[in-house]
Each structure stands twice: as C-alpha cells, then as structure tokens.
Design a protein around this motif. Structure first.
Motif, PDB file in Angstrom:
ATOM      1  N   THR A  54      21.368 -21.331  72.790  1.00 55.40           N
ATOM      2  CA  THR A  54      22.401 -22.120  72.117  1.00 55.40           C
ATOM      3  C   THR A  54      23.106 -23.046  73.103  1.00 55.40           C
ATOM      4  O   THR A  54      23.323 -24.232  72.819  1.00 55.40           O
ATOM      5  N   GLY A  55      23.467 -22.539  74.263  1.00 56.19           N
ATOM      6  CA  GLY A  55      24.103 -23.376  75.276  1.00 56.19           C
ATOM      7  C   GLY A  55      23.186 -24.487  75.742  1.00 56.19           C
ATOM      8  O   GLY A  55      23.623 -25.632  75.943  1.00 56.19           O
ATOM      9  N   ALA A  56      21.908 -24.173  75.911  1.00 58.11           N
ATOM     10  CA  ALA A  56      20.944 -25.191  76.328  1.00 58.11           C
ATOM     11  C   ALA A  56      20.802 -26.271  75.264  1.00 58.11           C
ATOM     12  O   ALA A  56      20.663 -27.458  75.586  1.00 58.11           O
ATOM     13  N   LEU A  57      20.860 -25.886  73.993  1.00 55.34           N
ATOM     14  CA  LEU A  57      20.764 -26.875  72.916  1.00 55.34           C
ATOM     15  C   LEU A  57      21.984 -27.789  72.877  1.00 55.34           C
ATOM     16  O   LEU A  57      21.858 -28.989  72.608  1.00 55.34           O
ATOM     17  N   VAL A  58      23.153 -27.247  73.133  1.00 51.67           N
ATOM     18  CA  VAL A  58      24.363 -28.075  73.139  1.00 51.67           C
ATOM     19  C   VAL A  58      24.259 -29.142  74.223  1.00 51.67           C
ATOM     20  O   VAL A  58      24.425 -30.344  73.969  1.00 51.67           O
ATOM     21  N   PHE A  59      23.969 -28.719  75.440  1.00 52.30           N
ATOM     22  CA  PHE A  59      23.875 -29.683  76.537  1.00 52.30           C
ATOM     23  C   PHE A  59      22.626 -30.546  76.425  1.00 52.30           C
ATOM     24  O   PHE A  59      22.629 -31.709  76.842  1.00 52.30           O
ATOM     25  N   PHE A  87      13.324 -39.430  77.134  1.00 53.08           N
ATOM     26  CA  PHE A  87      13.938 -39.181  75.832  1.00 53.08           C
ATOM     27  C   PHE A  87      13.002 -38.354  74.946  1.00 53.08           C
ATOM     28  O   PHE A  87      13.432 -37.434  74.260  1.00 53.08           O
ATOM     29  N   GLY A  88      11.705 -38.673  74.980  1.00 48.57           N
ATOM     30  CA  GLY A  88      10.731 -37.905  74.199  1.00 48.57           C
ATOM     31  C   GLY A  88      10.685 -36.439  74.624  1.00 48.57           C
ATOM     32  O   GLY A  88      10.608 -35.542  73.776  1.00 48.57           O
ATOM     33  N   ALA A  89      10.740 -36.210  75.923  1.00 49.92           N
ATOM     34  CA  ALA A  89      10.758 -34.826  76.416  1.00 49.92           C
ATOM     35  C   ALA A  89      12.017 -34.100  75.956  1.00 49.92           C
ATOM     36  O   ALA A  89      11.963 -32.932  75.563  1.00 49.92           O
ATOM     37  N   LEU A  90      13.151 -34.799  75.978  1.00 47.66           N
ATOM     38  CA  LEU A  90      14.405 -34.172  75.553  1.00 47.66           C
ATOM     39  C   LEU A  90      14.415 -33.884  74.050  1.00 47.66           C
ATOM     40  O   LEU A  90      14.887 -32.824  73.617  1.00 47.66           O
ATOM     41  N   VAL A  91      13.884 -34.804  73.253  1.00 46.07           N
ATOM     42  CA  VAL A  91      13.843 -34.581  71.800  1.00 46.07           C
ATOM     43  C   VAL A  91      12.892 -33.434  71.467  1.00 46.07           C
ATOM     44  O   VAL A  91      13.225 -32.555  70.657  1.00 46.07           O
ATOM     45  N   LEU A  92      11.726 -33.417  72.087  1.00 45.75           N
ATOM     46  CA  LEU A  92      10.785 -32.322  71.862  1.00 45.75           C
ATOM     47  C   LEU A  92      11.372 -30.990  72.322  1.00 45.75           C
ATOM     48  O   LEU A  92      11.222 -29.968  71.644  1.00 45.75           O
ATOM     49  N   LEU A  96      11.919 -27.893  69.705  1.00 44.34           N
ATOM     50  CA  LEU A  96      11.338 -26.580  70.009  1.00 44.34           C
ATOM     51  C   LEU A  96      12.426 -25.546  70.303  1.00 44.34           C
ATOM     52  O   LEU A  96      12.281 -24.372  69.947  1.00 44.34           O
ATOM     53  N   GLY A  97      13.515 -25.977  70.939  1.00 46.25           N
ATOM     54  CA  GLY A  97      14.628 -25.073  71.210  1.00 46.25           C
ATOM     55  C   GLY A  97      15.312 -24.617  69.931  1.00 46.25           C
ATOM     56  O   GLY A  97      15.736 -23.462  69.819  1.00 46.25           O
ATOM     57  N   LEU A  98      15.409 -25.506  68.953  1.00 43.75           N
ATOM     58  CA  LEU A  98      15.996 -25.130  67.666  1.00 43.75           C
ATOM     59  C   LEU A  98      15.111 -24.123  66.937  1.00 43.75           C
ATOM     60  O   LEU A  98      15.609 -23.123  66.392  1.00 43.75           O
ATOM     61  N   ILE A  99      13.813 -24.356  66.950  1.00 46.63           N
ATOM     62  CA  ILE A  99      12.875 -23.380  66.372  1.00 46.63           C
ATOM     63  C   ILE A  99      12.979 -22.065  67.126  1.00 46.63           C
ATOM     64  O   ILE A  99      12.969 -20.980  66.519  1.00 46.63           O
ATOM     65  N   ASN A 100      13.105 -22.138  68.437  1.00 40.11           N
ATOM     66  CA  ASN A 100      13.250 -20.944  69.270  1.00 40.11           C
ATOM     67  C   ASN A 100      14.533 -20.186  68.929  1.00 40.11           C
ATOM     68  O   ASN A 100      14.540 -18.959  68.881  1.00 40.11           O
ATOM     69  N   ALA A 101      15.613 -20.916  68.686  1.00 43.91           N
ATOM     70  CA  ALA A 101      16.875 -20.265  68.315  1.00 43.91           C
ATOM     71  C   ALA A 101      16.732 -19.537  66.984  1.00 43.91           C
ATOM     72  O   ALA A 101      17.235 -18.419  66.818  1.00 43.91           O
ATOM     73  N   PHE A 102      16.052 -20.164  66.038  1.00 45.02           N
ATOM     74  CA  PHE A 102      15.819 -19.499  64.747  1.00 45.02           C
ATOM     75  C   PHE A 102      14.919 -18.278  64.917  1.00 45.02           C
ATOM     76  O   PHE A 102      15.126 -17.248  64.277  1.00 45.02           O
ATOM     77  N   LYS A 103      13.910 -18.397  65.761  1.00 52.90           N
ATOM     78  CA  LYS A 103      13.011 -17.264  66.020  1.00 52.90           C
ATOM     79  C   LYS A 103      13.769 -16.104  66.663  1.00 52.90           C
ATOM     80  O   LYS A 103      13.578 -14.952  66.292  1.00 52.90           O
ATOM     81  N   HIS A 104      14.641 -16.401  67.600  1.00 57.40           N
ATOM     82  CA  HIS A 104      15.393 -15.351  68.284  1.00 57.40           C
ATOM     83  C   HIS A 104      16.458 -14.714  67.383  1.00 57.40           C
ATOM     84  O   HIS A 104      16.977 -13.651  67.714  1.00 57.40           O
ATOM     85  N   SER A 105      16.796 -15.356  66.282  1.00 56.57           N
ATOM     86  CA  SER A 105      17.803 -14.780  65.392  1.00 56.57           C
ATOM     87  C   SER A 105      17.213 -13.778  64.408  1.00 56.57           C
ATOM     88  O   SER A 105      17.950 -13.174  63.631  1.00 56.57           O
ATOM     89  N   GLN A 106      15.902 -13.588  64.433  1.00 58.35           N
ATOM     90  CA  GLN A 106      15.279 -12.589  63.571  1.00 58.35           C
ATOM     91  C   GLN A 106      15.636 -11.187  64.050  1.00 58.35           C
ATOM     92  O   GLN A 106      16.053 -10.984  65.192  1.00 58.35           O
ATOM     93  N   ASP A 107      15.424 -10.232  63.180  1.00 56.59           N
ATOM     94  CA  ASP A 107      15.687  -8.839  63.531  1.00 56.59           C
ATOM     95  C   ASP A 107      14.448  -8.183  64.116  1.00 56.59           C
ATOM     96  O   ASP A 107      13.326  -8.554  63.811  1.00 56.59           O
ATOM     97  N   GLY A 108      14.683  -7.192  64.928  1.00 58.45           N
ATOM     98  CA  GLY A 108      13.612  -6.342  65.420  1.00 58.45           C
ATOM     99  C   GLY A 108      12.802  -6.946  66.554  1.00 58.45           C
ATOM    100  O   GLY A 108      13.164  -7.940  67.172  1.00 58.45           O
ATOM    101  N   TRP A 109      11.682  -6.307  66.816  1.00 60.17           N
ATOM    102  CA  TRP A 109      10.818  -6.643  67.931  1.00 60.17           C
ATOM    103  C   TRP A 109      10.266  -8.062  67.811  1.00 60.17           C
ATOM    104  O   TRP A 109      10.017  -8.738  68.795  1.00 60.17           O
ATOM    105  N   SER A 110      10.090  -8.540  66.580  1.00 60.61           N
ATOM    106  CA  SER A 110       9.495  -9.858  66.381  1.00 60.61           C
ATOM    107  C   SER A 110      10.440 -10.998  66.747  1.00 60.61           C
ATOM    108  O   SER A 110      10.042 -12.155  66.721  1.00 60.61           O
ATOM    109  N   SER A 111      11.685 -10.676  67.093  1.00 56.99           N
ATOM    110  CA  SER A 111      12.634 -11.740  67.413  1.00 56.99           C
ATOM    111  C   SER A 111      12.235 -12.512  68.666  1.00 56.99           C
ATOM    112  O   SER A 111      12.568 -13.675  68.805  1.00 56.99           O
TER     113      SER A 111
END
Length: 145
Positions: A54-59, A87-92, A96-111
C-alpha cells in the motif's frame, strides 16, 4: 538566470529520486516479507506485506504523476523516449501492484502463494528499472544533446 533554473531542476530531480526510492524499497521489502510468510506461515508477515504494498502504491502513484508531467514538459525534446519508458514502467508497476494488493487481501494461504510472490517480484523489478532510468541520468537533457 540559467544557473538558478539549473539549480531548481537539480533540486527537483533529487526530490523525484527520493519519492521514487520509496516504491523501490517498499516493494523489495515486500518480496522479503512474502518469502518469510511462505517459509513460516506466520500471518503477520502477510499483513506487513499488505502495508508495504500500500505504501509503495501511494508513492508509486505520486512518482507516476510526476513522470507524466515530465513527459508533457519534454514533448519537443529528444529525451521523451526515456521518459516514456520510465512512465510505462511506473504505470505497469502500479497496475501490477494494485493486483498484488488485492491478491494479498485474500484470506488464508492463497493470499501470497506463488502468484503473490511473482507479482511482488515483478513490481520490485519495475520500480528498480524506473529508478535506474530516473537516477542514471538517461532522461537528462544534457545526455540527449
């Protein structure tokens, strides 16, 4: 007058480098906390990863906005290619970081799992690439001349 403009430009470049250092560091530490979670199954590691991402996404969002402004200001120069790559690297990285944040918000081992770790590694590499382009001076006007 030229000396003052050059001094302001260098100061802004330093500030941009400081802002860009946060996503690079936070995503990289996120990779380490993901590995720690996969090794120990201690849930606190995944919570820590969520906060780091989350902090990495803000900055990272601030750095991407800054990079977009730099592209607009350098439209008529020969250095815009490096700025567009950065800019392309930062947008990508942000997407990917947003998808990663959603993935990490899952419950259990699959997070985290292999997919979450892979996303963390990709985000870290993209942040380091963008930082290298910005700090190496590849997008400086003096190099383009």
């Amino acid at each position: 007058m030229r000396t003052t403009t050059l001094g302001i430009r260098q100061s802004l470049r330093g500030l941009y480098g400081l802002i860009l250092a946060f996503p690079a560091a936070l995503f990289t530490i996120g990779v380490l906390t993901d590995i720690a979670y996969l090794k120990t199954a201690e849930i606190q590691w995944t919570n820590f990863s969520q906060w780091l991402i989350t902090g990495a996404l803000v900055f990272g969002g601030i750095a991407a906005a800054w990079s977009l402004v730099a592209i607009v200001l350098s439209l008529r120069t020969s250095i815009r290619l490096w700025r567009v790559v950065e800019f392309g690297a930062l947008v990508l990285m942000f997407v990917l970081g947003l998808i990663n944040a959603f993935k990490h918000s899952q419950d259990g081992w699959s997070s985290v799992g292999a997919f979450g770790l892979t996303l963390s590694i990709l985000c870290s590499l993209l942040a380091l690439i963008a930082g290298f382009i910005a700090i190496s001076g590849a997008s400086d006007e003096e190099i383009a001349r």
